[in-house]
Design a protein around this motif. Sequence first.
Motif, PDB file in Angstrom:
ATOM      1  N   LEU A  55       0.832  -1.197   0.000  1.00  0.00           N
ATOM      2  CA  LEU A  55       0.000   0.000   0.000  1.00  0.00           C
ATOM      3  C   LEU A  55       0.873   1.255   0.000  1.00  0.00           C
ATOM      4  CD1 LEU A  55      -2.783   1.297   0.030  1.00  0.00           C
ATOM      5  CD2 LEU A  55      -2.674   1.270   2.518  1.00  0.00           C
ATOM      6  N   ARG A  56       1.946   1.249   0.768  1.00  0.00           N
ATOM      7  CA  ARG A  56       2.858   2.398   0.766  1.00  0.00           C
ATOM      8  C   ARG A  56       3.482   2.568  -0.610  1.00  0.00           C
ATOM      9  NH1 ARG A  56       7.433   1.276   4.021  1.00  0.00           N
ATOM     10  NH2 ARG A  56       5.901   0.863   5.625  1.00  0.00           N
ATOM     11  N   ALA A  57       3.898   1.466  -1.223  1.00  0.00           N
ATOM     12  CA  ALA A  57       4.477   1.536  -2.561  1.00  0.00           C
ATOM     13  C   ALA A  57       3.444   2.031  -3.581  1.00  0.00           C
ATOM     14  CB  ALA A  57       5.010   0.161  -2.981  1.00  0.00           C
ATOM     15  N   LEU A  58       2.204   1.564  -3.455  1.00  0.00           N
ATOM     16  CA  LEU A  58       1.123   2.007  -4.338  1.00  0.00           C
ATOM     17  C   LEU A  58       0.896   3.503  -4.187  1.00  0.00           C
ATOM     18  CD1 LEU A  58      -1.387   0.798  -6.127  1.00  0.00           C
ATOM     19  CD2 LEU A  58      -2.642   1.406  -4.075  1.00  0.00           C
ATOM     20  N   ARG A  59       0.828   3.960  -2.973  1.00  0.00           N
ATOM     21  CA  ARG A  59       0.596   5.382  -2.696  1.00  0.00           C
ATOM     22  C   ARG A  59       1.747   6.233  -3.233  1.00  0.00           C
ATOM     23  NH1 ARG A  59       2.203   8.215   1.901  1.00  0.00           N
ATOM     24  NH2 ARG A  59       1.172  10.206   2.104  1.00  0.00           N
ATOM     25  N   ASN A  60       2.972   5.807  -2.993  1.00  0.00           N
ATOM     26  CA  ASN A  60       4.126   6.555  -3.487  1.00  0.00           C
ATOM     27  C   ASN A  60       4.171   6.568  -5.017  1.00  0.00           C
ATOM     28  OD1 ASN A  60       4.916   7.159  -0.897  1.00  0.00           O
ATOM     29  ND2 ASN A  60       6.388   5.486  -0.775  1.00  0.00           N
ATOM     30  N   THR A  61       3.819   5.471  -5.625  1.00  0.00           N
ATOM     31  CA  THR A  61       3.763   5.408  -7.085  1.00  0.00           C
ATOM     32  C   THR A  61       2.685   6.342  -7.612  1.00  0.00           C
ATOM     33  OG1 THR A  61       4.514   3.101  -7.040  1.00  0.00           O
ATOM     34  CG2 THR A  61       3.470   3.861  -9.070  1.00  0.00           C
ATOM     35  N   TRP A  62       1.535   6.331  -6.956  1.00  0.00           N
ATOM     36  CA  TRP A  62       0.435   7.208  -7.368  1.00  0.00           C
ATOM     37  C   TRP A  62       0.843   8.680  -7.269  1.00  0.00           C
ATOM     38  CZ3 TRP A  62      -2.902  10.353  -4.211  1.00  0.00           C
ATOM     39  CH2 TRP A  62      -3.967  10.913  -4.914  1.00  0.00           C
TER      40      TRP A  62
END
Length: 158
Positions: A55-62
């Motif tokens: 989720l952190r990686a998804l958020r940072n990617t977003w």
Amino acid sequence: MDATRLPDHMDRLFRAAYALCGTRHDAEDLVQETYARVLRRPRFVRRHGDLAYLLRALRNTWISLARAATAVPMAPDSLEFVAEPGGDPAAGELDARAAYTAIFELSPPLRDAIVAVDVVGLSYKEAARALEVRSGTVRSRLFRAREQVAGQLEAVSA
């Protein structure tokens, strides 16, 4: 992060990505880009920390993609994938569309909190770790986010 466990989290990450992006196509791209970044630079993740890490990686990617893009994301398009099984598909899609639209219109900190806890299903502690804030901050943001979403859903149904 064990690459063999990535497919186990696909559905939850997709729902989180959809809540962030607002369109099915953008959510698919976001999940794909997130997985590509995670696989490019694998990290050691504790046994039950996979989802919070993703989720952190998804958020940072977003955030990275949103900064690079000039177009403003649109409201959710089709929601047949979140309609309740066995129920009236049209009613489930309308409820889901209203909920995702309300989530999409929240400020980014509130949206991140409600996506982490209510869409993805992380605990407050896991969400705090994923969002890199304190647990109390997650609770506060979640309260305000739920309040705003409920207000918008009441306005839609009235």
